[in-house]
Write a protein that holds these residues in place. Structure first.
Motif, PDB file in Angstrom:
ATOM      1  N   ARG A 246       0.834  -1.207   0.000  1.00 44.19           N
ATOM      2  CA  ARG A 246       0.000   0.000   0.000  1.00 44.19           C
ATOM      3  C   ARG A 246       0.866   1.253   0.000  1.00 44.19           C
ATOM      4  O   ARG A 246       1.903   1.319   0.648  1.00 44.19           O
ATOM      5  N   SER A 349       3.305  -4.897  -6.663  1.00 45.52           N
ATOM      6  CA  SER A 349       2.225  -3.947  -6.419  1.00 45.52           C
ATOM      7  C   SER A 349       1.285  -3.962  -7.619  1.00 45.52           C
ATOM      8  O   SER A 349       1.551  -3.316  -8.640  1.00 45.52           O
ATOM      9  N   ARG A 351      -1.589  -2.644  -7.920  1.00 48.57           N
ATOM     10  CA  ARG A 351      -2.203  -1.337  -8.178  1.00 48.57           C
ATOM     11  C   ARG A 351      -1.285  -0.477  -9.046  1.00 48.57           C
ATOM     12  O   ARG A 351      -1.726   0.152 -10.000  1.00 48.57           O
ATOM     13  N   ASP A 354      -1.128  -1.946 -12.628  1.00 49.57           N
ATOM     14  CA  ASP A 354      -2.332  -1.626 -13.391  1.00 49.57           C
ATOM     15  C   ASP A 354      -2.386  -0.146 -13.740  1.00 49.57           C
ATOM     16  O   ASP A 354      -2.790   0.232 -14.841  1.00 49.57           O
ATOM     17  N   THR A 355      -1.995   0.702 -12.776  1.00 48.28           N
ATOM     18  CA  THR A 355      -2.031   2.142 -13.011  1.00 48.28           C
ATOM     19  C   THR A 355      -1.080   2.533 -14.128  1.00 48.28           C
ATOM     20  O   THR A 355      -1.431   3.319 -15.022  1.00 48.28           O
ATOM     21  N   ARG A 413      -9.057  -7.640  -5.680  1.00 42.99           N
ATOM     22  CA  ARG A 413      -7.863  -7.266  -6.463  1.00 42.99           C
ATOM     23  C   ARG A 413      -8.168  -7.332  -7.963  1.00 42.99           C
ATOM     24  O   ARG A 413      -7.740  -6.464  -8.740  1.00 42.99           O
ATOM     25  N   ALA A 416     -10.224  -4.349  -8.974  1.00 47.66           N
ATOM     26  CA  ALA A 416      -9.423  -3.138  -9.117  1.00 47.66           C
ATOM     27  C   ALA A 416      -8.735  -3.097 -10.478  1.00 47.66           C
ATOM     28  O   ALA A 416      -8.691  -2.050 -11.136  1.00 47.66           O
ATOM     29  N   THR A 417      -8.203  -4.239 -10.916  1.00 48.22           N
ATOM     30  CA  THR A 417      -7.564  -4.309 -12.229  1.00 48.22           C
ATOM     31  C   THR A 417      -8.573  -4.060 -13.349  1.00 48.22           C
ATOM     32  O   THR A 417      -8.304  -3.312 -14.292  1.00 48.22           O
ATOM     33  N   LYS A 420      -9.510  -0.331 -13.340  1.00 49.04           N
ATOM     34  CA  LYS A 420      -8.399   0.542 -13.734  1.00 49.04           C
ATOM     35  C   LYS A 420      -8.158   0.459 -15.234  1.00 49.04           C
ATOM     36  O   LYS A 420      -7.849   1.468 -15.879  1.00 49.04           O
ATOM     37  N   ILE A 444      -5.997  -0.969  -2.737  1.00 55.71           N
ATOM     38  CA  ILE A 444      -6.519  -1.056  -4.109  1.00 55.71           C
ATOM     39  C   ILE A 444      -7.700  -0.105  -4.258  1.00 55.71           C
ATOM     40  O   ILE A 444      -8.348   0.267  -3.278  1.00 55.71           O
ATOM     41  N   ASP A 445      -7.981   0.268  -5.494  1.00 55.66           N
ATOM     42  CA  ASP A 445      -8.998   1.273  -5.776  1.00 55.66           C
ATOM     43  C   ASP A 445     -10.205   0.625  -6.452  1.00 55.66           C
ATOM     44  O   ASP A 445     -10.111   0.164  -7.589  1.00 55.66           O
TER      45      ASP A 445
END
Length: 711
Positions: A246, A349, A351, A354-355, A413, A416-417, A420, A444-445
């Protein structure tokens, strides 16, 4: 010779590694064998984490030690000898690949023209065109969230481009494009225009090259708790190690009483607490776990004082997974080290991974990039290329998929992928506060997802009314239906049935029966289809095959086998696979007899009657279906033998064992099971499903939903 691209920048901390990841993914989607080469590393002994991350990318199959050119010390000692070594080592790797991503040096100090000039020489000697990365922030200063410099103006970006382009031209490096990375998101157009002006002035009659701008994302540049721990030379004494991924978005120094610390907590903060202030530590932990205060990323206990044993016991019960790290440094040194910590784009990570890919895909025209490099799409289809095609198909016409298992971390998870990368819109079932709190803990978002409780009164009432209507002939009353529909599988299935979602993916935490039983009762089968069956999409090294049925029907009749074959052919067509159907048996043609062979022979006849347009052969053995030489001997002149793409197994025992044998022995990627025959798409996951499996299944379900709408 492989198509290659050399990625370099005019200074350090430009985010070159995230651009390299995007380029690597782009090449991997277009060509089978992609390689990575680090021309100059900080050391040939210590591992380069950027190179390790890129080598871990799907589709890259190279040995780390082969992919390093020389070290900085080698260059300082003898630049000419180092250049010769780089060329020699690169050529050995290039010979194994169809395309190459080459990373330039990382600028150990302030960026200098001399270092960029040497990178230009390397690129020219490797025959690799240069993708120039220009950072949107100065190399000095701290990351934005911890007190960084302001973003560069378009004029400043243009000036840096002027200097960098001059050095590249002097080194006779060929420019293929420019990426302004970590750029001011409010000035992307102006930045592109300013750099384009510089490119035009520098190249003149040589022609224009594309210029792209990627905005900065605070999560991508923020250090993770693992980065923070490394910086303070810390030790994890409590919490979940997985949550070290995180990001730390802010630093809160808790050098005051707990009552004064609590109002200063913010989401994503790393809280620095003297290790002899147990009351402050406990206050922060209680605030974090209460759900009424911001969710922090972690705690660093500084000073090196021993933590009393009763407090240690309390930590075990209160930490809730949040990482707690100890360090011997004093408060000032701890704060300075954290403030100077830079984020690493690491493979652990999801996140950030993916970002980085999402930012690249959304801001760089990958078709234009491939065209500039002269990379043509290969005729073979690797597993990575097929998975990318699935994602592209899914996001071309986004659908809403419901995920009933919001309490499973893998599902969150994967969600989130999916969000994103724009693969699908999602509804996640679970208590909203609990689901979103867990997502925050995991770093994660899922903010774009709808999170819906299966006990939501208006939905329960609506679903119970519909379920009671559908099952009235079975004596189901509204009261009984009200209890049934709060089960997440029934709730999700009714969402699909009533058009509140386009498809459902479940099974990570539930049995196949639990997942698909509601579909049998509510969604039902398509007209003309008697059974629900399944296929696996088997992505081999150079092509994709369809295997059915490997998961649902234990011992199908001839009529059911025909249904499976016709449904499987339709599924193949839906995913871009030309269906040539092999009805498998232990004999080929008229060579054998017996009840099992006759069942397959009869099924083949039913397929020809019901779907005369299909290319189908059976009974046929697996080798005759796949191997042209065997086919020529056993079934000459057949349009299917030796070229089959859809394989129909006579029973579940054969199908399930065969797909697993091929998966393990041939290294195939088995995507599925994909359920077929239902009126609307419902798909089941293995309870051992990985995050990648869930993402793929969501993409497949979205594509099936597209087909339902088009039909």
């Amino acid at each position: 010779m492989a198509q290659s691209i050399f990625i370099t920048s005019a200074e350090g901390h430009s985010g070159k590694s995230s651009v390299a990841l995007g380029v690597l993914a782009t090449l991997g989607h277009a060509t089978p064998r992609v390689g990575v080469f680090r021309a100059i590393a900080r050391s040939t002994i210590e591992r380069d984490y950027v190179l390790e991350m890129l080598l871990a990318h799907d589709g890259v199959d190279l040995v780390y030690d082969d992919c390093i050119g020389v070290s900085y010390d080698d260059v300082r000692r003898d630049p000419e000898a180092a250049l010769a070594t780089i060329v020699e080592r690169y050529k050995a790797v290039e010979a194994q690949c169809d395309a190459m991503v080459i990373l330039g040096s990382d600028y150990t100090d302030v960026g200098s023209p001399a270092e960029l000039a040497y990178n230009a020489r390397i690129a020219a000697n490797l025959g690799a065109p240069v993708l120039l990365v220009i950072g949107g922030r100065a190399a000095q200063g701290q990351p934005e969230q911890l007190g960084a410099t302001k973003p560069r103006t378009p004029e400043e970006m243009g000036q840096i481009a002027d200097l960098a382009l001059a050095e590249l031209a002097h080194g006779r490096a060929e420019l293929v494009g420019v990426v302004a990375n970590r750029a001011d998101g409010d000035a992307l157009g102006a930045i592109i225009a300013a750099i384009s002006t510089s490119v035009h002035a520098a190249r003149g009659a040589s022609g224009e090259v594309p210029v792209w701008a990627i905005p900065e994302d605070r999560f991508l540049v923020s250090p993770s708790m693992r980065d923070v721990s490394r910086s303070v030379e810390g030790e994890l004494i409590a919490g979940d190690p997985e949550l070290l991924t995180r990001e730390a978005l802010k630093v809160v120094i808790a050098g005051m009483r707990g009552v004064n610390v609590l109002p200063r907590l913010v989401d994503g903060a790393v809280v620095v607490i003297p290790s002899d202030r147990s009351e402050v530590l406990l206050a922060v932990l209680m605030a974090h776990s209460s759900g009424t205060f911001p969710s922090i990323s972690g705690i660093v206990l500084n000073g090196g004082f021993d933590i009393p044993e009763p407090v240690t016991r309390l930590l075990e019960g209160l930490s809730g997974g949040i990482p707690i790290i100890t360090t011997g440094f004093d408060t000032y040194e701890t704060a300075v080290r954290i403030m100077n910590t830079r984020g690493r784009l690491a493979a652990d990570s999801q996140r950030r991974y993916d970002t980085a890919l999402s930012l690249f895909e959304n801001n760089v025209d990958t078709t234009e990039l491939l065209s500039a490099l002269g990379v043509a799409r290969a005729t073979v289809v690797t597993p990575l290329m097929f998975q990318y095609q699935l994602i592209e198909r899914a996001r071309s016409d986004r659908r809403r998929i419901v995920l009933p298992e919001g309490g499973d971390d893998r599902v969150l998870r994967a969600a989130a992928t999916v969000l994103k990368r724009g693969i699908a819109d999602l509804t996640i079932l679970g208590e909203p506060i609990e689901v979103r709190a867990r997502a925050l803990e995991l770093g994660i978002d899922i903010q774009q997802a709808e999170v819906l409780s299966p006990f939501d009164a208006p939905h329960v009432h609506k679903f119970a009314d519909e379920y009671a209507r559908l099952r009235a002939h079975k004596g189901v009353t509204f009261e009984k239906a009200s209890d049934t529909v709060t089960d997440v599988s029934y709730f999700g299935t009714l969402m699909v049935h009533l058009g509140l979602a386009d498809g459902m993916v479940s099974g990570a935490a539930h049995t196949t029966a639990h997942t698909i039983r509601p579909a049998f009762e509510i969604i039902k089968t398509k007209p003309g289809v008697s059974v629900v069956s399944s296929v696996f999409l088997m992505a081999l090294a150079d092509r994709v095959l369809v295997y059915g049925d490997c998961a649902v029907i234990p011992d199908p009749t001839s009529e059911q086998l025909a249904d499976i074959a016709i449904s499987s052919a339709a599924t193949a067509q839906q995913f871009g696979i030309e269906p040539r159907v092999a009805m498998l048996s232990y004999s080929t043609g008229e060579s054998g007899s017996g009840a099992d062979v006759e069942k397959v022979r009869a099924a083949t006849g039913f397929v020809r009657e019901r779907a005369p347009q299909l290319l189908v052969e059976g009974p046929i053995q697996y080798d005759a279906a796949t191997d042209a030489a065997v086919a020529a001997a056993k079934m000459p002149g057949s349009d299917v033998a030796g070229r089959a793409t859809v394989f129909i197994f006579p029973d579940l025992n054969t199908g399930n064992n065969t797909y697993k044998a091929v998966q393990r022995s041939a290294g195939a990627v088995a995507i599925g099971p994909v359920l077929q025959g239902l009126n609307k798409p419902i798909n089941d996951l293995s309870r051992g499903a990985l995050v990648e499996d869930i993402v793929n299944t969501i993409a497949i379900t979205a594509i099936q939903a597209q087909g339902e709408t088009q039909a």
